[in-house]
Scaffold this active site. Sequence first.
Site, PDB file in Angstrom:
ATOM      1  N   SER A  32     -49.328 -47.832  -9.727  1.00 13.41           N
ATOM      2  CA  SER A  32     -49.569 -49.002  -8.902  1.00 13.41           C
ATOM      3  C   SER A  32     -48.300 -49.267  -8.116  1.00 13.41           C
ATOM      4  CB  SER A  32     -49.901 -50.219  -9.777  1.00 13.41           C
ATOM      5  OG  SER A  32     -49.783 -51.428  -9.052  1.00 13.41           O
TER       6      SER A  32
ATOM      7  N   SER B 140      -4.669 -57.036  20.260  1.00 10.39           N
ATOM      8  CA  SER B 140      -4.986 -57.997  21.314  1.00 10.39           C
ATOM      9  C   SER B 140      -5.164 -57.289  22.642  1.00 10.39           C
ATOM     10  CB  SER B 140      -3.867 -59.033  21.423  1.00 10.39           C
ATOM     11  OG  SER B 140      -4.082 -59.889  22.523  1.00 10.39           O
TER      12      SER B 140
ATOM     13  N   LYS C 294       0.824 -56.728  19.627  1.00  9.81           N
ATOM     14  CA  LYS C 294       0.259 -57.468  18.494  1.00  9.81           C
ATOM     15  C   LYS C 294      -0.609 -56.535  17.648  1.00  9.81           C
ATOM     16  CE  LYS C 294      -1.805 -61.979  17.501  1.00  9.81           C
ATOM     17  NZ  LYS C 294      -2.793 -61.620  16.477  1.00  9.81           N
TER      18      LYS C 294
END
Length: 482
Positions: free
Chosen positions: A147, A325, A331
Amino acid sequence: MVMKKKIDGMECRTEKDSIGSKDIPEGVYYGVQSLRAAENFRITGLSMHPEVINSLAQIKKAAAITNCEIGLLDKHIAEAIVKACDEIMEGRLHDEFIVDPIQGGAGTSINMNANEVIANRAIELLGGQKGDYSIVHPNDHVNCGQSTNDVIPTAGKMTSLKLLKNAKKELERLHKALCDKGEEFDTIIKMGRTQMQDAVPIRLGQEFKAYSVAIQRDINRMEKAQEEMRTLNMGGTAIGTGINADEAYLRRIVPNLARISDMDLVQAYDLIDATQNLDPFVAVSGAVKACAVTLSKIANDFRLMSSGPRCGFGEINLPAKQNGSSIMPGKVNPVIPEVVNQVAFNIIGNDVTITMAAEAGQLELNAFEPIVFYCLFQSIDTLAYAVETFVDNCVSGITANRERCKELVDNSVGIVTALCPHVGYAKAASLAKTAVKTGESVRKLILEEGLLNEEELNEILDVKNMTEPGISGKELLLKNME
């Protein structure tokens, strides 16, 4: 006999189910029930997890072998089903699984998708035409003794075991990397902090060792979570009573499945309970969530300790992985800890969904297994991927700024805590306030007031001794009195 027609120049076959007739592209292996489900459940736009498909193939293979052993399935049909399942387990026909992971019907759609694909491939192997279910039927043959309500939970548990194994492997790599850093940084003294304020000294290596201990605890939870997934309701069929499953099938299906999958699987003692309740999946999700929380906390610490590089803590350096950045030159951001944080947030949200879905079941079945599996498999997968990149692109390349750590300790008033047993809490607090106000060192203030001599102060304020259990204040006073 398979009815065929051309629709807009495309060859189609006509299939019927209890809803009615539907035209299916002639070349596909899925059938009418799969196509209806694909049309009804356009939810995520994603495909079923490949390990779910493989698990379903293993279940159908075990069922065919078992039904053949007990005489319920002709040998040539069983062999064709087994061959079709083997092909799926090798990665073939996965694109024929067209049902969305999130679906109504407690998983009936994906179960029938598997039944239809396997049946049509078996028909083809036996020399028939796809759609001629008089040769191999999706329900009567491929789904024999089964099932949706025992197949789908079983597939979910087997898939979880496979994914947890990979996640555990990545966590073990992280544990080792943190242990290695713990040893590498063991001689570096830094300032410990509580509530983001200076506390008392700690060795950087101690911090990393503590991270490794937390990860080991998560590994232990993963192992326990895996045990939750080994107990199956296979053989329980619709509601756990085993209706339509032969008694011999009931005894053999799980051992056969364990052998085929090479997994340590057992049949549930109470098949009705195992069919009704999804709490084992909640337990697994809880273990994954707890690990995500641990990882996110470590990621938070790395972002703080590496902040700067000039105007923050600057105690450690994370590997530079990409520009930080589009406007600020030079950065570099802590992108790996950031992605670990985001994965953790998602896992925590998934855990809420899993919890609510498991709670929402009624009586003999929980209809919400599809969303449980979708969220759980995503959580386990993304956890493993996040840990992998955390190890390879962050933890293994961390370096320490020894001089910066020393500078922060030397200039901190946190070491005043060690003076409490010798000058009293109130006096120590007064010294701390004066040091903060004037900028003078705690050491200089003590000597100026004649509270302790140089020798005593050197012993008390030995920052190395402050980072591990050692001679107590009372013992030191008695020693000085001798």
